[in-house]
Design a protein around this motif. Structure first.
Motif, PDB file in Angstrom:
ATOM      1  N   GLU A 471       0.830  -1.206   0.000  1.00 50.02           N
ATOM      2  CA  GLU A 471       0.000   0.000   0.000  1.00 50.02           C
ATOM      3  C   GLU A 471       0.864   1.256   0.000  1.00 50.02           C
ATOM      4  N   LEU A 472       1.946   1.241   0.748  1.00 49.13           N
ATOM      5  CA  LEU A 472       2.864   2.381   0.740  1.00 49.13           C
ATOM      6  C   LEU A 472       3.507   2.558  -0.628  1.00 49.13           C
ATOM      7  N   ASP A 473       3.808   1.452  -1.296  1.00 51.53           N
ATOM      8  CA  ASP A 473       4.349   1.553  -2.651  1.00 51.53           C
ATOM      9  C   ASP A 473       3.335   2.196  -3.589  1.00 51.53           C
ATOM     10  N   ALA A 474       2.076   1.772  -3.498  1.00 55.28           N
ATOM     11  CA  ALA A 474       1.042   2.340  -4.368  1.00 55.28           C
ATOM     12  C   ALA A 474       0.850   3.830  -4.094  1.00 55.28           C
ATOM     13  N   LEU A 475       0.843   4.206  -2.810  1.00 56.40           N
ATOM     14  CA  LEU A 475       0.712   5.621  -2.468  1.00 56.40           C
ATOM     15  C   LEU A 475       1.914   6.424  -2.956  1.00 56.40           C
ATOM     16  N   ALA A 476       3.106   5.851  -2.824  1.00 55.03           N
ATOM     17  CA  ALA A 476       4.310   6.560  -3.272  1.00 55.03           C
ATOM     18  C   ALA A 476       4.273   6.772  -4.780  1.00 55.03           C
ATOM     19  N   ARG A 477       3.876   5.759  -5.528  1.00 53.92           N
ATOM     20  CA  ARG A 477       3.795   5.911  -6.985  1.00 53.92           C
ATOM     21  C   ARG A 477       2.742   6.953  -7.363  1.00 53.92           C
ATOM     22  N   GLN A 478       1.596   6.877  -6.716  1.00 63.74           N
ATOM     23  CA  GLN A 478       0.517   7.813  -7.051  1.00 63.74           C
ATOM     24  C   GLN A 478       0.903   9.246  -6.701  1.00 63.74           C
ATOM     25  N   HIS A 479       1.496   9.442  -5.533  1.00 67.02           N
ATOM     26  CA  HIS A 479       1.863  10.798  -5.121  1.00 67.02           C
ATOM     27  C   HIS A 479       3.025  11.327  -5.942  1.00 67.02           C
ATOM     28  N   ALA A 480       3.962  10.482  -6.306  1.00 67.51           N
ATOM     29  CA  ALA A 480       5.062  10.928  -7.163  1.00 67.51           C
ATOM     30  C   ALA A 480       4.534  11.406  -8.512  1.00 67.51           C
ATOM     31  N   CYS A 481       3.602  10.648  -9.072  1.00 66.67           N
ATOM     32  CA  CYS A 481       3.007  11.048 -10.346  1.00 66.67           C
ATOM     33  C   CYS A 481       2.239  12.356 -10.208  1.00 66.67           C
ATOM     34  N   TYR A 482       1.401  12.450  -9.191  1.00 71.96           N
ATOM     35  CA  TYR A 482       0.592  13.663  -9.016  1.00 71.96           C
ATOM     36  C   TYR A 482       1.459  14.876  -8.711  1.00 71.96           C
ATOM     37  N   ASN A 483       2.492  14.699  -7.893  1.00 74.53           N
ATOM     38  CA  ASN A 483       3.366  15.824  -7.559  1.00 74.53           C
ATOM     39  C   ASN A 483       4.124  16.318  -8.788  1.00 74.53           C
ATOM     40  N   LEU A 484       4.594  15.405  -9.634  1.00 73.77           N
ATOM     41  CA  LEU A 484       5.310  15.830 -10.830  1.00 73.77           C
ATOM     42  C   LEU A 484       4.375  16.535 -11.809  1.00 73.77           C
ATOM     43  N   GLN A 485       3.148  16.060 -11.912  1.00 72.60           N
ATOM     44  CA  GLN A 485       2.188  16.753 -12.773  1.00 72.60           C
ATOM     45  C   GLN A 485       1.922  18.165 -12.268  1.00 72.60           C
ATOM     46  N   GLN A 486       1.732  18.307 -10.964  1.00 69.14           N
ATOM     47  CA  GLN A 486       1.501  19.635 -10.403  1.00 69.14           C
ATOM     48  C   GLN A 486       2.744  20.513 -10.522  1.00 69.14           C
ATOM     49  N   CYS A 487       3.917  19.908 -10.372  1.00 69.90           N
ATOM     50  CA  CYS A 487       5.163  20.674 -10.523  1.00 69.90           C
ATOM     51  C   CYS A 487       5.286  21.213 -11.946  1.00 69.90           C
TER      52      CYS A 487
END
Length: 612
Positions: A471-487
């Motif tokens: 679950e932490l892996d899934a959250l890390a992947r999702q947040h990394a993707c969302y953060n880069l899109q917002q960046c």
């Protein structure tokens, strides 16, 4: 006579010269001629004033110049284009182990067929609408077949032996089949500790159904009698795609844009104990012990995803806004799900008292509501008519509420003096178990221990930290993707804003923040390409935070954002009249000097003609 004639000729020459001068003077016109050469004094003074004005113009422009630190516009555009054109996909490695699987053909072709079959089912389960943050098309599937006598592996790109042959022969399924935690820890010690998601399929030859379990780490297992390979391959593929990759999320779960993480990558967990009416009873708690024992492991697990801080407070005189009614059958005061939007009393619940939650940080409120004696016990009724077991609810992006009913509250309803009590450690454990489930829901994960899929139901083991490793892996992947899109979006907006406003102040601090944000974004992409999920999440969080800091820098809101036309309109009343007078004086003086020069030239021409 000759001498007399010469004397007469010499005597007549002065009179003739006088006559010539008189004839020249008779041809003089003061309107078009002048006898003296025009002077340069007036012209020199006029040009001196004019050139002094021109020399002062650069100083004036320098005094109103706006400082602009150079920004890497090309790097910003390349990052935005890369994020928009190429979905942020992570590499994933999956491993399937078949133990005691009967086969009628040769072992090698059988293993290859199983690998291709699982890969085909995984392609069907892939969610094409949400590719970013997943492993879409960027994964490998390796299969190991443990027959007891030998092991055969298929399609292991790293040429590593991921499974030790015969290790499960030492495990007694007859004794430990009911203890999933024992098998989970046993597989952890058996499987190679790498970022590989594994599913172990054990053919026991007993029973009619499979029993699918997902552990707390990066592996799961399916135990039962293997009768149909297609159904088994579909179950394994669904476990890989829907659970390990997608985090076992439902279709209606919270998406990335509603995740409870601030733009600066920070979360403040505010735990509040609310006494509705302290005249009835006053409850307190030992929050320090809860923070050290229950919350510390969870905060450490979520560290790569967000920088989390915790605070707590106890409030009094905090009634709810909604109404409840008495139910004789339940012997309780009931409030339904329709009353939830009105339960939180924003006028009386002064929850936002944190100084650390200022700026762009996200604050999550977790409330323990102790009702008054007039509405105790207070219970939540679900839409199906049943009473909620947790007696709590969540509000997306806001937090959660748990109603705590004091023991024997009906007996103490007519008490004359308020009772001072402290919530016991056992009660605190129960309350924070509910809070942990609410926190999981706020992150878009399931709060129950089951996942019901198309191929069957899987059991999800609960972790002591509140979040399993997958679950932490899934959250890390999702947040990394969302953060880069917002960046990328934020830096692109800043780039377009800066280029559209030529007189916008760009300080060196903004330039450094943009530079460091781009470096963190590239580092996040590099870590993601290597499958380092937690490091990618940390770098992407820093990239987004720096981009937000640059975009919302205080100097960006300066009042110097005016166009050149506006500057001209401001300064023209002061300098335009003076400039016009100086320019007109220069033109007039040059014109006068040229005219006087022509007059003098005309007079000189007449004198030269008569002298000849």
């Amino acid at each position: 006579m000759a001498e007399i004639s010469e004397t007469i000729g010499s005597e007549s020459s002065p009179s003739q010269q006088t006559r010539n001068e008189d004839s020249v003077s008779s041809n003089f016109d003061d309107k078009i001629m002048r006898k003296t050469k025009p002077g340069l004094k007036r012209l020199t003074l006029t040009l001196t004033v004019f050139f002094s004005f021109l020399l002062g113009l650069p100083w004036l422009l320098k005094s109103i110049e706006i400082y602009r630190s150079p920004l890497p516009f090309r790097d910003i555009d390349s990052l935005s284009n890369a994020i928009d054109s190429n979905p942020f996909v992570f590499p994933c490695h999956f491993h399937v182990v078949f133990v005691n699987l009967e086969h009628s053909t040769e072992i090698k072709p059988n293993v290859e067929n199983l690998g291709f079959l699982i890969s085909s089912y995984m392609s069907e389960y892939a969610d094409r609408s949400s590719v970013c943050g997943t492993c879409d098309g960027n994964y490998t599937v390796s299969v190991s077949l443990d027959t007891g006598d030998e092991c055969v592996e298929f399609e292991d790109d790293d040429k590593r032996r991921l499974w030790k042959c015969g290790v499960l022969s030492e495990f007694k399924f007859e004794q430990n089949v009911e203890s999933d935690d024992v098998l989970d820890d046993y597989l952890l010690s058996t499987l190679e500790k790498s970022r590989v998601y594994s599913v172990v399929v054990v053919n026991t030859g007993e029973g009619d159904r499979f029993r699918a379990v997902v552990g707390k780490y990066r592996h799961g297992w399916i135990v039962g009698r293997v009768a149909e390979m297609n159904l088994l391959a579909e179950m394994v593929a669904e476990m890989f795609v829907k659970i390990f990759v997608s985090g076992a999320k439902d279709d209606g779960s919270i998406q990335g844009e509603f995740m409870p993480v601030g733009a600066d990558g920070k979360i403040v967990l505010s735990f509040n104990l609310l006494n509705a009416d302290p005249r009835d009873w006053i409850y307190d708690w030992d929050f320090k012990e809860v923070d050290e024992k229950l919350l510390a492991p969870t905060l450490d697990a979520l560290g790569p995803i967000a920088n989390i801080s915790v605070e707590s407070q106890v409030l009094y005189h905090t009634p709810k806004s909604s109404f409840s009614y008495w139910d004789d059958e339940q012997e309780s005061h009931i409030f339904s799900t329709k009353d939830l939007p009105f339960f939180v009393n924003s006028n009386e619940w002064h929850l936002d008292t944190s100084i650390a939650a200022g700026g762009r940080s996200k604050i999550l409120q977790f409330v323990v509501y102790v009702p008054s004696a007039n509405e105790c016990p207070l219970r939540l009724q679900l839409p199906n008519g049943e009473i909620s077991v947790t007696n709590g609810f969540i509000s997306p992006t806001w937090g959660g509420v748990v109603v705590f009913n004091p023991h024997n509250c009906l007996e103490n309803e007519n008490s004359m003096h308020p009772l001072r009590r402290k919530i016991s450690p056992q009660e605190l454990n129960q309350i924070f178990e509910v809070f942990m489930g609410q926190l999981r829901q706020l992150f878009g994960l399931k709060s129950t221990g089951f996942y019901k899929g198309a191929s069957g139901t899987s059991i999800l083991l609960a972790s002591e930290r509140g979040f399993s490793q997958w679950e932490l892996d899934a959250l890390a992947r999702q947040h990394a993707c969302y953060n880069l899109q917002q960046c990328g979006t934020t830096l692109g907006s800043l780039s377009r804003l800066v280029q559209s406003l030529p007189r916008m102040i760009i300080k060196d601090e903004i330039g450094k923040q943009v530079k460091f944000s781009l470096e963190a974004a590239k580092l996040a992409q590099n870590n993601a390409s290597q499958g380092i999920y937690d490091a990618s999440a940390i770098s992407s969080r820093h990239a987004r935070s720096l981009a937000e800091d640059a975009f919302f820098h205080p100097s960006v809101m300066s009042i110097s954002y005016y166009s050149f036309e506006h500057m001209f309109a401001v300064y023209s009343p002061f300098f335009l009249p003076l400039s016009l007078h100086v320019i007109l004086a220069v033109v007039r003086e040059i014109k006068r000097y040229r005219q006087e020069t022509r007059k003098y030239a005309a007079w000189e021409a007449i004198r030269k003609r008569h002298s000849d």
